[in-house]
Design a protein around this motif. Structure first.
Motif, PDB file in Angstrom:
ATOM      1  N   LEU A 262     -72.030   2.783-104.186  1.00  0.00           N
ATOM      2  CA  LEU A 262     -72.581   2.406-105.483  1.00  0.00           C
ATOM      3  C   LEU A 262     -72.900   0.926-105.476  1.00  0.00           C
ATOM      4  CD1 LEU A 262     -73.176   3.007-108.489  1.00  0.00           C
ATOM      5  CD2 LEU A 262     -70.779   2.456-108.957  1.00  0.00           C
ATOM      6  N   GLY A 263     -74.136   0.581-105.817  1.00  0.00           N
ATOM      7  CA  GLY A 263     -74.538  -0.814-105.866  1.00  0.00           C
ATOM      8  C   GLY A 263     -74.710  -1.307-107.288  1.00  0.00           C
ATOM      9  N   GLY A 264     -74.711  -2.614-107.449  1.00  0.00           N
ATOM     10  CA  GLY A 264     -74.895  -3.222-108.760  1.00  0.00           C
ATOM     11  C   GLY A 264     -73.977  -4.416-108.931  1.00  0.00           C
ATOM     12  N   MET A 265     -74.271  -5.236-109.934  1.00  0.00           N
ATOM     13  CA  MET A 265     -73.475  -6.427-110.189  1.00  0.00           C
ATOM     14  C   MET A 265     -72.231  -6.059-110.995  1.00  0.00           C
ATOM     15  SD  MET A 265     -75.574  -8.172-108.527  1.00  0.00           S
ATOM     16  CE  MET A 265     -75.366  -9.953-108.636  1.00  0.00           C
ATOM     17  N   VAL A 266     -71.131  -6.745-110.719  1.00  0.00           N
ATOM     18  CA  VAL A 266     -69.837  -6.374-111.297  1.00  0.00           C
ATOM     19  C   VAL A 266     -69.908  -6.218-112.812  1.00  0.00           C
ATOM     20  CG1 VAL A 266     -67.482  -7.190-111.713  1.00  0.00           C
ATOM     21  CG2 VAL A 266     -68.482  -7.358-109.410  1.00  0.00           C
ATOM     22  N   GLU A 267     -70.537  -7.169-113.494  1.00  0.00           N
ATOM     23  CA  GLU A 267     -70.588  -7.126-114.958  1.00  0.00           C
ATOM     24  C   GLU A 267     -71.406  -5.953-115.476  1.00  0.00           C
ATOM     25  OE1 GLU A 267     -72.248  -9.845-118.721  1.00  0.00           O
ATOM     26  OE2 GLU A 267     -72.080 -10.743-116.724  1.00  0.00           O
ATOM     27  N   GLU A 268     -72.388  -5.515-114.698  1.00  0.00           N
ATOM     28  CA  GLU A 268     -73.369  -4.562-115.209  1.00  0.00           C
ATOM     29  C   GLU A 268     -73.117  -3.108-114.805  1.00  0.00           C
ATOM     30  OE1 GLU A 268     -77.091  -7.693-115.544  1.00  0.00           O
ATOM     31  OE2 GLU A 268     -77.043  -6.304-113.852  1.00  0.00           O
ATOM     32  N   VAL A 269     -72.200  -2.859-113.887  1.00  0.00           N
ATOM     33  CA  VAL A 269     -71.904  -1.483-113.487  1.00  0.00           C
ATOM     34  C   VAL A 269     -70.937  -0.875-114.506  1.00  0.00           C
ATOM     35  CG1 VAL A 269     -70.849  -0.014-111.728  1.00  0.00           C
ATOM     36  CG2 VAL A 269     -72.251  -1.969-111.044  1.00  0.00           C
ATOM     37  N   PRO A 270     -71.286   0.262-115.124  1.00  0.00           N
ATOM     38  CA  PRO A 270     -70.408   0.878-116.118  1.00  0.00           C
ATOM     39  C   PRO A 270     -69.034   1.206-115.533  1.00  0.00           C
ATOM     40  CG  PRO A 270     -72.580   1.895-116.154  1.00  0.00           C
ATOM     41  CD  PRO A 270     -72.538   1.012-114.945  1.00  0.00           C
ATOM     42  N   LEU A 271     -68.009   1.086-116.359  1.00  0.00           N
ATOM     43  CA  LEU A 271     -66.640   1.301-115.895  1.00  0.00           C
ATOM     44  C   LEU A 271     -66.453   2.702-115.323  1.00  0.00           C
ATOM     45  CD1 LEU A 271     -63.916  -0.070-115.623  1.00  0.00           C
ATOM     46  CD2 LEU A 271     -63.338   0.746-117.919  1.00  0.00           C
ATOM     47  N   GLU A 272     -67.111   3.686-115.908  1.00  0.00           N
ATOM     48  CA  GLU A 272     -66.976   5.051-115.403  1.00  0.00           C
ATOM     49  C   GLU A 272     -67.510   5.165-113.981  1.00  0.00           C
ATOM     50  OE1 GLU A 272     -65.676   8.852-115.333  1.00  0.00           O
ATOM     51  OE2 GLU A 272     -65.299   7.327-116.861  1.00  0.00           O
TER      52      GLU A 272
ATOM     53  N   PHE B 215     -69.688  -8.541-100.398  1.00  0.00           N
ATOM     54  CA  PHE B 215     -71.033  -9.077-100.613  1.00  0.00           C
ATOM     55  C   PHE B 215     -71.479  -8.910-102.064  1.00  0.00           C
ATOM     56  CE2 PHE B 215     -71.141  -7.888 -96.058  1.00  0.00           C
ATOM     57  CZ  PHE B 215     -71.460  -9.125 -95.523  1.00  0.00           C
ATOM     58  N   PRO B 216     -72.333  -9.797-102.575  1.00  0.00           N
ATOM     59  CA  PRO B 216     -72.852  -9.633-103.945  1.00  0.00           C
ATOM     60  C   PRO B 216     -73.636  -8.339-104.067  1.00  0.00           C
ATOM     61  CG  PRO B 216     -74.146 -11.259-102.717  1.00  0.00           C
ATOM     62  CD  PRO B 216     -72.941 -10.953-101.875  1.00  0.00           C
ATOM     63  N   GLY B 217     -73.472  -7.678-105.213  1.00  0.00           N
ATOM     64  CA  GLY B 217     -74.165  -6.420-105.442  1.00  0.00           C
ATOM     65  C   GLY B 217     -73.461  -5.209-104.871  1.00  0.00           C
ATOM     66  N   TYR B 218     -72.357  -5.446-104.153  1.00  0.00           N
ATOM     67  CA  TYR B 218     -71.605  -4.354-103.528  1.00  0.00           C
ATOM     68  C   TYR B 218     -70.188  -4.243-104.105  1.00  0.00           C
ATOM     69  CZ  TYR B 218     -75.122  -3.929 -99.804  1.00  0.00           C
ATOM     70  OH  TYR B 218     -76.281  -3.723 -99.096  1.00  0.00           O
ATOM     71  N   GLY B 219     -69.958  -4.809-105.282  1.00  0.00           N
ATOM     72  CA  GLY B 219     -68.604  -4.888-105.826  1.00  0.00           C
ATOM     73  C   GLY B 219     -67.840  -3.585-105.854  1.00  0.00           C
ATOM     74  N   PRO B 220     -68.378  -2.513-106.454  1.00  0.00           N
ATOM     75  CA  PRO B 220     -67.627  -1.260-106.502  1.00  0.00           C
ATOM     76  C   PRO B 220     -67.338  -0.694-105.113  1.00  0.00           C
ATOM     77  CG  PRO B 220     -69.394  -1.257-108.124  1.00  0.00           C
ATOM     78  CD  PRO B 220     -69.619  -2.450-107.256  1.00  0.00           C
ATOM     79  N   TYR B 221     -68.350  -0.710-104.250  1.00  0.00           N
ATOM     80  CA  TYR B 221     -68.176  -0.172-102.901  1.00  0.00           C
ATOM     81  C   TYR B 221     -67.156  -0.997-102.123  1.00  0.00           C
ATOM     82  CZ  TYR B 221     -69.468   1.587 -98.256  1.00  0.00           C
ATOM     83  OH  TYR B 221     -69.462   2.154 -97.002  1.00  0.00           O
ATOM     84  N   ALA B 222     -67.285  -2.330-102.186  1.00  0.00           N
ATOM     85  CA  ALA B 222     -66.345  -3.196-101.480  1.00  0.00           C
ATOM     86  C   ALA B 222     -64.925  -2.995-101.993  1.00  0.00           C
ATOM     87  CB  ALA B 222     -66.762  -4.659-101.623  1.00  0.00           C
ATOM     88  N   SER B 223     -64.764  -2.861-103.296  1.00  0.00           N
ATOM     89  CA  SER B 223     -63.428  -2.661-103.862  1.00  0.00           C
ATOM     90  C   SER B 223     -62.782  -1.399-103.315  1.00  0.00           C
ATOM     91  CB  SER B 223     -63.517  -2.580-105.383  1.00  0.00           C
ATOM     92  OG  SER B 223     -64.008  -3.787-105.926  1.00  0.00           O
ATOM     93  N   SER B 224     -63.567  -0.323-103.222  1.00  0.00           N
ATOM     94  CA  SER B 224     -63.018   0.940-102.718  1.00  0.00           C
ATOM     95  C   SER B 224     -62.636   0.818-101.253  1.00  0.00           C
ATOM     96  CB  SER B 224     -64.026   2.077-102.917  1.00  0.00           C
ATOM     97  OG  SER B 224     -65.167   1.936-102.067  1.00  0.00           O
ATOM     98  N   LYS B 225     -63.410   0.064-100.468  1.00  0.00           N
ATOM     99  CA  LYS B 225     -63.113  -0.077 -99.053  1.00  0.00           C
ATOM    100  C   LYS B 225     -61.971  -1.070 -98.806  1.00  0.00           C
ATOM    101  CE  LYS B 225     -66.108   2.881 -97.498  1.00  0.00           C
ATOM    102  NZ  LYS B 225     -65.658   4.151 -96.871  1.00  0.00           N
ATOM    103  N   PHE B 226     -61.887  -2.133 -99.619  1.00  0.00           N
ATOM    104  CA  PHE B 226     -60.732  -3.028 -99.520  1.00  0.00           C
ATOM    105  C   PHE B 226     -59.449  -2.244 -99.793  1.00  0.00           C
ATOM    106  CE2 PHE B 226     -63.483  -6.614 -99.221  1.00  0.00           C
ATOM    107  CZ  PHE B 226     -62.722  -7.749 -98.955  1.00  0.00           C
ATOM    108  N   ALA B 227     -59.476  -1.375-100.806  1.00  0.00           N
ATOM    109  CA  ALA B 227     -58.303  -0.561-101.124  1.00  0.00           C
ATOM    110  C   ALA B 227     -57.968   0.376 -99.967  1.00  0.00           C
ATOM    111  CB  ALA B 227     -58.562   0.243-102.401  1.00  0.00           C
TER     112      ALA B 227
ATOM    113  N   GLU C 125     -82.718 -10.057-104.668  1.00  0.00           N
ATOM    114  CA  GLU C 125     -82.506 -10.496-103.286  1.00  0.00           C
ATOM    115  C   GLU C 125     -81.589  -9.527-102.534  1.00  0.00           C
ATOM    116  OE1 GLU C 125     -82.918 -15.325-104.145  1.00  0.00           O
ATOM    117  OE2 GLU C 125     -80.941 -14.387-103.929  1.00  0.00           O
ATOM    118  N   VAL C 126     -80.559  -9.047-103.217  1.00  0.00           N
ATOM    119  CA  VAL C 126     -79.628  -8.097-102.589  1.00  0.00           C
ATOM    120  C   VAL C 126     -80.343  -6.802-102.227  1.00  0.00           C
ATOM    121  CG1 VAL C 126     -77.635  -6.607-103.031  1.00  0.00           C
ATOM    122  CG2 VAL C 126     -77.539  -9.035-103.632  1.00  0.00           C
ATOM    123  N   LEU C 127     -81.150  -6.289-103.165  1.00  0.00           N
ATOM    124  CA  LEU C 127     -81.860  -5.033-102.905  1.00  0.00           C
ATOM    125  C   LEU C 127     -82.861  -5.193-101.764  1.00  0.00           C
ATOM    126  CD1 LEU C 127     -82.458  -3.825-106.574  1.00  0.00           C
ATOM    127  CD2 LEU C 127     -80.821  -2.918-104.919  1.00  0.00           C
ATOM    128  N   ASN C 128     -83.566  -6.312-101.736  1.00  0.00           N
ATOM    129  CA  ASN C 128     -84.511  -6.565-100.644  1.00  0.00           C
ATOM    130  C   ASN C 128     -83.778  -6.669 -99.306  1.00  0.00           C
ATOM    131  OD1 ASN C 128     -86.699  -6.575-102.383  1.00  0.00           O
ATOM    132  ND2 ASN C 128     -86.699  -8.797-102.627  1.00  0.00           N
TER     133      ASN C 128
END
Length: 286
Positions: A100-110, A154-166, A219-222
């Motif tokens: 899942l991609g997106g910026m931390v503030e803008e990705v819905p909690l669900e 990386f920026p724009g990868y917050g949810p994915y990175a969080s799951s992999k850090f865990a 920039e992240v998407l590109n």
């Protein structure tokens, strides 16, 4: 290395087996002689795997099994089916995942919860339920498919990175717990490879006009698209799984390709603000 011995009679379970790394790993392990339980959320999507198995002459070693890692009852049924068919489980490859991609503030909690449910809690659940069967083997092994995003957020990868850090933290703890029982735990941390996971998680993202992150997200998407287009061959990852499966004493972590190892080295060796500046400059050049 010499010709590896065939794992005739040994059993492997691969989650997320309908496409991408999972499909290739199933074929790789079947070619080694494993009886492979190919776990997938939708068994009706097994066509690509079965076609590949037929072409390789490995159909008899592939067993499709319904397995949604977010459904504990399905996991229990899958492990019970394997126990009934073979009475053992020698290798578990926790591969199922979403990006899942997106910026931390803008990705819905669900959406954050869904990302953790699949990538982290799903792997925990499969592992917990599979371990009693795995302990019957004299030397079994668990491989977790992590990511460079389990080391670098990386920026724009917050949810994915969080799951992999865990996932990384859990796997490290688990490795200490299982080593005395003769069960190896291994993490694979791939960089960018051309698999369907990125298209599913990033294709629908669009930077909103009013977003304060519009420039960075664009920039992240590109960068993600360019990286995916220039990515390596996913078969390299499947081949690595095969090497780990037949290794007498595997390492705990494996990183590939070379670019991933260099990026991690830069993060470890450089002051973080320097590393942060390099990453942001790299994104802005795309």
């Amino acid at each position: 290395m010499g010709k590896p011995r065939e794992r005739t009679g040994e059993v492997a379970l691969v989650t997320g087996a309908s496409s991408g790394f999972g499909l290739l790993i199933c074929i790789e392990l079947a070619a080694q002689g494993y009886r492979v339980a190919a776990g997938m959320r939708r068994p009706e999507a097994s066509g690509a795997l079965l076609d590949a198995a037929r072409k390789a002459g490995l159909t008899s070693r592939i067993h499709i099994i319904k397995l949604d890692v977010c459904e504990p009852e399905q996991i229990k049924n899958a492990i019970a089916e394997m126990d009934h068919l073979w009475g053992r489980l020698d290798l578990l490859v926790n591969n199922a995942g979403e990006a899942l991609g997106g910026m931390v503030e803008e990705v819905p909690l669900e959406a954050w919860r869904n990302q953790m449910e699949v990538n982290f809690f799903g792997a925990v659940s499969v592992t917990q339920i599979a371990l009693p069967l795995m302990r019957r083997s004299s030397k079994s092994r668990i491989i977790f498919m992590s990511s460079i995003s389990g080391i670098v957020g990386f920026p724009g990868y917050g949810p994915y990175a969080s799951s992999k850090f865990a996932l990384e933290g859990m796997a490290e703890s688990l490795s200490f717990e299982l080593q005395p029982l003769g069960i190896d735990v291994v993490l694979i941390e791939p960089g960018a490879y051309g698999t369907p996971i990125w298209g599913k998680g990033f294709n629908d993202i669009q930077a909103k006009e009013e977003s304060p992150y519009r420039k960075t997200l664009t920039e992240v998407l590109n960068f993600s698209k360019t990286t995916a287009d220039q990515s390596g061959d996913p078969q390299e990852v499947a081949a690595l799984v095969g090497e780990i499966a037949r290794s007498a004493s595997p390492r705990f972590r494996y990183r590939l390709p070379l670019g991933t190892r260099l990026t991690v080295a830069a993060k470890v060796l450089l002051p973080f603000r320097w590393f942060q500046s390099i990453v942001l400059k790299m994104l802005s050049k795309r």
